[in-house]
Write a protein that holds these residues in place. Sequence first.
Motif, PDB file in Angstrom:
ATOM      1  N   ALA A 215       0.827  -1.213   0.000  1.00  0.00           N
ATOM      2  CA  ALA A 215       0.000   0.000   0.000  1.00  0.00           C
ATOM      3  C   ALA A 215       0.860   1.261   0.000  1.00  0.00           C
ATOM      4  O   ALA A 215       0.543   2.239  -0.680  1.00  0.00           O
ATOM      5  N   GLY A 216       1.965   1.236   0.762  1.00  0.00           N
ATOM      6  CA  GLY A 216       2.853   2.392   0.800  1.00  0.00           C
ATOM      7  C   GLY A 216       3.463   2.691  -0.557  1.00  0.00           C
ATOM      8  O   GLY A 216       3.563   3.856  -0.971  1.00  0.00           O
ATOM      9  N   GLN A 217       3.852   1.649  -1.288  1.00  0.00           N
ATOM     10  CA  GLN A 217       4.417   1.854  -2.618  1.00  0.00           C
ATOM     11  C   GLN A 217       3.361   2.349  -3.601  1.00  0.00           C
ATOM     12  O   GLN A 217       3.650   3.181  -4.466  1.00  0.00           O
ATOM     13  N   VAL A 218       2.131   1.854  -3.444  1.00  0.00           N
ATOM     14  CA  VAL A 218       1.039   2.361  -4.282  1.00  0.00           C
ATOM     15  C   VAL A 218       0.798   3.842  -3.991  1.00  0.00           C
ATOM     16  O   VAL A 218       0.595   4.651  -4.905  1.00  0.00           O
ATOM     17  N   GLY A 219       0.850   4.206  -2.700  1.00  0.00           N
ATOM     18  CA  GLY A 219       0.675   5.602  -2.336  1.00  0.00           C
ATOM     19  C   GLY A 219       1.768   6.484  -2.911  1.00  0.00           C
ATOM     20  O   GLY A 219       1.496   7.598  -3.389  1.00  0.00           O
ATOM     21  N   ASP A 220       2.992   5.997  -2.879  1.00  0.00           N
ATOM     22  CA  ASP A 220       4.119   6.748  -3.435  1.00  0.00           C
ATOM     23  C   ASP A 220       3.942   6.958  -4.928  1.00  0.00           C
ATOM     24  O   ASP A 220       4.148   8.062  -5.462  1.00  0.00           O
ATOM     25  N   LEU A 221       3.556   5.899  -5.641  1.00  0.00           N
ATOM     26  CA  LEU A 221       3.356   5.996  -7.086  1.00  0.00           C
ATOM     27  C   LEU A 221       2.159   6.886  -7.426  1.00  0.00           C
ATOM     28  O   LEU A 221       2.188   7.637  -8.411  1.00  0.00           O
ATOM     29  N   THR A 222       1.117   6.811  -6.594  1.00  0.00           N
ATOM     30  CA  THR A 222      -0.057   7.659  -6.826  1.00  0.00           C
ATOM     31  C   THR A 222       0.300   9.127  -6.672  1.00  0.00           C
ATOM     32  O   THR A 222      -0.125   9.975  -7.472  1.00  0.00           O
ATOM     33  N   ALA A 223       1.096   9.448  -5.655  1.00  0.00           N
ATOM     34  CA  ALA A 223       1.542  10.832  -5.473  1.00  0.00           C
ATOM     35  C   ALA A 223       2.399  11.284  -6.655  1.00  0.00           C
ATOM     36  O   ALA A 223       2.294  12.434  -7.108  1.00  0.00           O
ATOM     37  N   SER A 224       3.241  10.387  -7.156  1.00  0.00           N
ATOM     38  CA  SER A 224       4.057  10.722  -8.329  1.00  0.00           C
ATOM     39  C   SER A 224       3.182  10.988  -9.546  1.00  0.00           C
ATOM     40  O   SER A 224       3.463  11.887 -10.350  1.00  0.00           O
ATOM     41  N   LEU A 225       2.109  10.202  -9.675  1.00  0.00           N
ATOM     42  CA  LEU A 225       1.182  10.405 -10.788  1.00  0.00           C
ATOM     43  C   LEU A 225       0.514  11.773 -10.705  1.00  0.00           C
ATOM     44  O   LEU A 225       0.373  12.478 -11.711  1.00  0.00           O
ATOM     45  N   VAL A 226       0.105  12.153  -9.496  1.00  0.00           N
ATOM     46  CA  VAL A 226      -0.521  13.460  -9.300  1.00  0.00           C
ATOM     47  C   VAL A 226       0.464  14.579  -9.648  1.00  0.00           C
ATOM     48  O   VAL A 226       0.125  15.536 -10.361  1.00  0.00           O
ATOM     49  N   LYS A 227       1.697  14.457  -9.164  1.00  0.00           N
ATOM     50  CA  LYS A 227       2.694  15.496  -9.438  1.00  0.00           C
ATOM     51  C   LYS A 227       3.017  15.580 -10.924  1.00  0.00           C
ATOM     52  O   LYS A 227       3.182  16.678 -11.470  1.00  0.00           O
ATOM     53  N   ARG A 228       3.112  14.441 -11.574  1.00  0.00           N
ATOM     54  CA  ARG A 228       3.384  14.445 -13.019  1.00  0.00           C
ATOM     55  C   ARG A 228       2.216  15.081 -13.767  1.00  0.00           C
ATOM     56  O   ARG A 228       2.418  15.848 -14.720  1.00  0.00           O
ATOM     57  N   HIS A 229       1.003  14.744 -13.353  1.00  0.00           N
ATOM     58  CA  HIS A 229      -0.176  15.313 -14.001  1.00  0.00           C
ATOM     59  C   HIS A 229      -0.237  16.836 -13.828  1.00  0.00           C
ATOM     60  O   HIS A 229      -0.622  17.562 -14.747  1.00  0.00           O
ATOM     61  N   CYS A 230       0.131  17.295 -12.631  1.00  0.00           N
ATOM     62  CA  CYS A 230       0.036  18.724 -12.329  1.00  0.00           C
ATOM     63  C   CYS A 230       1.276  19.503 -12.763  1.00  0.00           C
ATOM     64  O   CYS A 230       1.295  20.743 -12.662  1.00  0.00           O
ATOM     65  N   GLY A 231       2.317  18.789 -13.197  1.00  0.00           N
ATOM     66  CA  GLY A 231       3.530  19.469 -13.668  1.00  0.00           C
ATOM     67  C   GLY A 231       4.359  20.074 -12.555  1.00  0.00           C
ATOM     68  O   GLY A 231       4.957  21.140 -12.742  1.00  0.00           O
ATOM     69  N   LYS A 233       7.312  19.334  -9.218  1.00  0.00           N
ATOM     70  CA  LYS A 233       8.340  18.414  -8.734  1.00  0.00           C
ATOM     71  C   LYS A 233       8.026  17.934  -7.329  1.00  0.00           C
ATOM     72  O   LYS A 233       8.185  16.752  -7.005  1.00  0.00           O
ATOM     73  N   ASP A 234       7.588  18.852  -6.459  1.00  0.00           N
ATOM     74  CA  ASP A 234       7.248  18.540  -5.075  1.00  0.00           C
ATOM     75  C   ASP A 234       5.916  19.186  -4.725  1.00  0.00           C
ATOM     76  O   ASP A 234       5.506  20.182  -5.347  1.00  0.00           O
ATOM     77  N   PHE A 235       5.255  18.652  -3.716  1.00  0.00           N
ATOM     78  CA  PHE A 235       4.011  19.247  -3.253  1.00  0.00           C
ATOM     79  C   PHE A 235       4.249  20.544  -2.488  1.00  0.00           C
ATOM     80  O   PHE A 235       3.357  21.382  -2.403  1.00  0.00           O
ATOM     81  N   GLY A 236       5.429  20.686  -1.898  1.00  0.00           N
ATOM     82  CA  GLY A 236       5.733  21.875  -1.118  1.00  0.00           C
ATOM     83  C   GLY A 236       7.210  21.938  -0.806  1.00  0.00           C
ATOM     84  O   GLY A 236       8.020  21.209  -1.390  1.00  0.00           O
ATOM     85  N   SER A 237       7.577  22.793   0.135  1.00  0.00           N
ATOM     86  CA  SER A 237       8.992  22.972   0.492  1.00  0.00           C
ATOM     87  C   SER A 237       9.171  23.130   1.996  1.00  0.00           C
ATOM     88  O   SER A 237      10.166  23.676   2.456  1.00  0.00           O
TER      89      SER A 237
END
Length: 267
Positions: A215-231, A233-237
Amino acid sequence: MVQRIITGVVGISALIAILYVRGWVSSLAVTLICLLGLYEEYQAFKTGGHRPAAWPGLCAALLLWPAYAWKGPNGILPLLVLAMLLTMLWIVRRKEPSWIDAAASLYPLLTVFLPMSLFLILLDGERFPVGITLVVLTFVISFAGDIFAYFIGSFFGWHKLCPAVSPKKTVEGSIAGLVGGVLTCIAAFYLCARGGLPTPGAIDVVVLALIGGVAGQVGDLTASLVKRHCGIKDFGSIFPGHGGIMDRMDSVLFTLVVVCAYCLLYV
């Protein structure tokens, strides 16, 4: 790398403090994390050109602690349902409603608000004595899995896992993260038991580590998908070298939901 290590040490120290002190301090910390995580995801979707309805989710996060203090776990689900209904009502009443905007509005509620609600419940040692151990195991599964996957994948990773979503992740790193998470989780379980904390059964811990690691790896990949979709690199700083709240908590939140679901069914 040094900056990442320092930030990681500070973060782990803060987590230990929250688990030790608990009470209103931990409740306040969960509320703040929930607010920041929701804000980061809403902002990510805005950067990606969408128009999420953010105010119902943010208001629900502000009411999370009072709702739990008033009704306990029974106050969480009505709050989530109300936030989802208000979100959809706000979207459909727009002059030009969009299903993508609706999805971008509901996604943070399911991936941030719901897991953080479970986090708040598990921190209540009076209602759920085993909850503290489950929180510890959740973070251990996620963080240990990330560390093993990163180092093994960096040196021995040859086969890409999901190149369209996260080009650097490899099958070898994924397997190492799963195995390393299980072994570290078993060690953490032993330390919790030795420390006198209520714990689930040993077999349950192994199963939790396996399904939680996936589940953790799925969550990591899902977050990467969201970031790639939104263009982005990171959600914040907010965390130097690590990014935002969601860059550190993406795998933890998915793991938390699976751990709680398993415990409700079998433990």
